[in-house]
Design an enzyme around this catalytic site. Structure first.
Site, short mmCIF file in Angstrom:
data_model
loop_
_atom_site.label_atom_id
_atom_site.label_comp_id
_atom_site.label_asym_id
_atom_site.label_seq_id
_atom_site.Cartn_x
_atom_site.Cartn_y
_atom_site.Cartn_z
N HIS A 98 1.09 -1.19 0.01
CA HIS A 98 0.00 -0.32 -0.13
C HIS A 98 0.84 1.17 -0.32
CE1 HIS A 98 -3.81 -2.09 0.87
NE2 HIS A 98 -3.39 -2.92 1.14
N HIS A 108 -0.93 -6.71 -5.03
CA HIS A 108 -0.79 -7.82 -4.52
C HIS A 108 -0.11 -9.31 -5.28
CE1 HIS A 108 -3.09 -11.65 -3.69
NE2 HIS A 108 -2.69 -11.88 -2.94
N VAL A 111 2.01 -16.84 -4.76
CA VAL A 111 2.13 -17.47 -5.64
C VAL A 111 2.67 -18.99 -3.77
CG1 VAL A 111 3.93 -17.28 -7.47
CG2 VAL A 111 4.73 -17.06 -5.11
N GLY A 260 -5.86 -21.63 11.88
CA GLY A 260 -5.40 -21.52 12.80
C GLY A 260 -4.17 -20.66 12.64
N GLY A 261 -3.83 -20.45 11.36
CA GLY A 261 -2.29 -19.81 11.28
C GLY A 261 -2.57 -18.60 12.25
N ARG A 262 -0.99 -17.45 11.39
CA ARG A 262 -0.55 -16.91 12.85
C ARG A 262 -1.32 -15.12 12.27
NH1 ARG A 262 3.57 -12.75 12.54
NH2 ARG A 262 4.32 -12.45 14.36
#
Length: 304
Positions: A98, A108, A111, A260-262
């Protein structure tokens, strides 16, 4: 199927993250990406690189992750229900930049590699990703250059690749509740393994490497454009559309949250400042109206 090599993919992704951060720091001239390594309790981890308050980049995040799980989350198996219940590995580089200047577009890129595994069977793997451009004030030459670079990255792998993935991008980055595109598009692909491992990976590399080739010249051209409160206000309103898409529709965001990612790394794509105004509409015929009336309508930019 040619020989599947997950370490080859991982090494490429880490080098891609490093190269993109280096080039963006050079273009900013002052800001630097912090490096935040993290571990995921359920398996795996990653490296988040974040730049905030730079001279050119107001907020940018370039994230690498490699996570494991005992069962594919719904967002990953929805289009391939036959794989539901398999364990998985997922790795990728995902970024959102941004810029501070309203005349410089947000960009954005993502990959990634997914591997679905089941004991006693060959792993099922596929690549996905792409990139797209979200201007606030449109410039035809930027849109043309962006898409010509995307087309050139695809052409060695078949003439049908660019038009197929350009169309997919136009359809994917679309806010149904607003009935409008998020930006001017680019490339989007998923479930990609049709060329065998080596050539499919070569395609992923071509897309990944071409992102900074497409974006950096545009950022360099627009980063010092003079602007005032009107342009800044419009930028913040349009950033609201970006937030809406990422929180409501984006598969990567949903996958990260469902697996359950960060949270800090998943939501680093959100801009530092944003605005929503009730029932706001641009003045007809204004440069602000031109964005929705002309630029974010699907167009064959690479042919202009």
């Amino acid at each position: 199927m040619s020989q599947f090599d997950i370490e080859q993919v991982k090494n490429y992704l880490l080098s891609l993250q490093e190269d993109i951060c280096r080039q963006l720091e050079e273009e900013d001239g002052e800001g630097q990406f912090i490096r935040d390594e993290w571990q995921r309790e359920a398996g795996g981890g990653g490296i988040s690189r974040v730049l905030e308050g730079g001279k050119v980049i107001e907020k940018g995040g370039v994230n690498f992750s490699h996570v494991f799980g005992g069962e594919l989350p719904p967002s990953a198996s929805a289009h391939r229900p036959e794989l539901a219940g398999r364990s998985f590995q997922a790795m990728g580089v995902s970024l959102v930049i941004h810029p501070k200047n309203p005349y410089a577009p947000t960009s954005h890129m993502n990959v990634r590699l997914f591997v679905a595994e089941k004991e006693g069977e060959e792993p099922v793997w596929w690549f996905g990703g792409g990139y797209d451009l979200t201007p606030y004030y449109g410039f035809e030459e930027d849109c043309v250059a962006w898409h010509k670079t995307a087309k050139a990255a695809c052409e060695p792998f078949g003439e049908e690749i660019y038009p197929r993935f350009k169309k997919w991008c136009d359809e994917y980055f679309f806010l149904k509740h607003r009935n409008e595109a998020r930006g001017v598009g680019g490339l989007f692909f998923d479930d990609f393994n049709e060329l065998g491992f080596e050539q499919s990976l070569a395609f992923l590399k071509s897309v990944g490497d071409s992102y900074i080739q497409a974006y950096r010249p545009i950022l360099a051209q627009r980063k010092d454009s003079p602007y005032g409160e009107r342009e800044r206000e419009f930028q913040l309103i349009r950033r609201g559309r970006y937030v809406e898409f990422n929180l409501v529709f984006d598969r990567g965001t949903l996958f990260g949250l469902q697996s359950g990612g960060r949270t800090e790394s998943i939501l680093m794509s959100l801009p530092a400042a944003v605005s929503w105004k009730y029932d706001w509409h641009p003045e007809p015929g204004s440069p602000e109206a031109q964005l929705t009336d002309y630029f974010i309508q699907p167009r064959a930019w690479a042919d202009l």
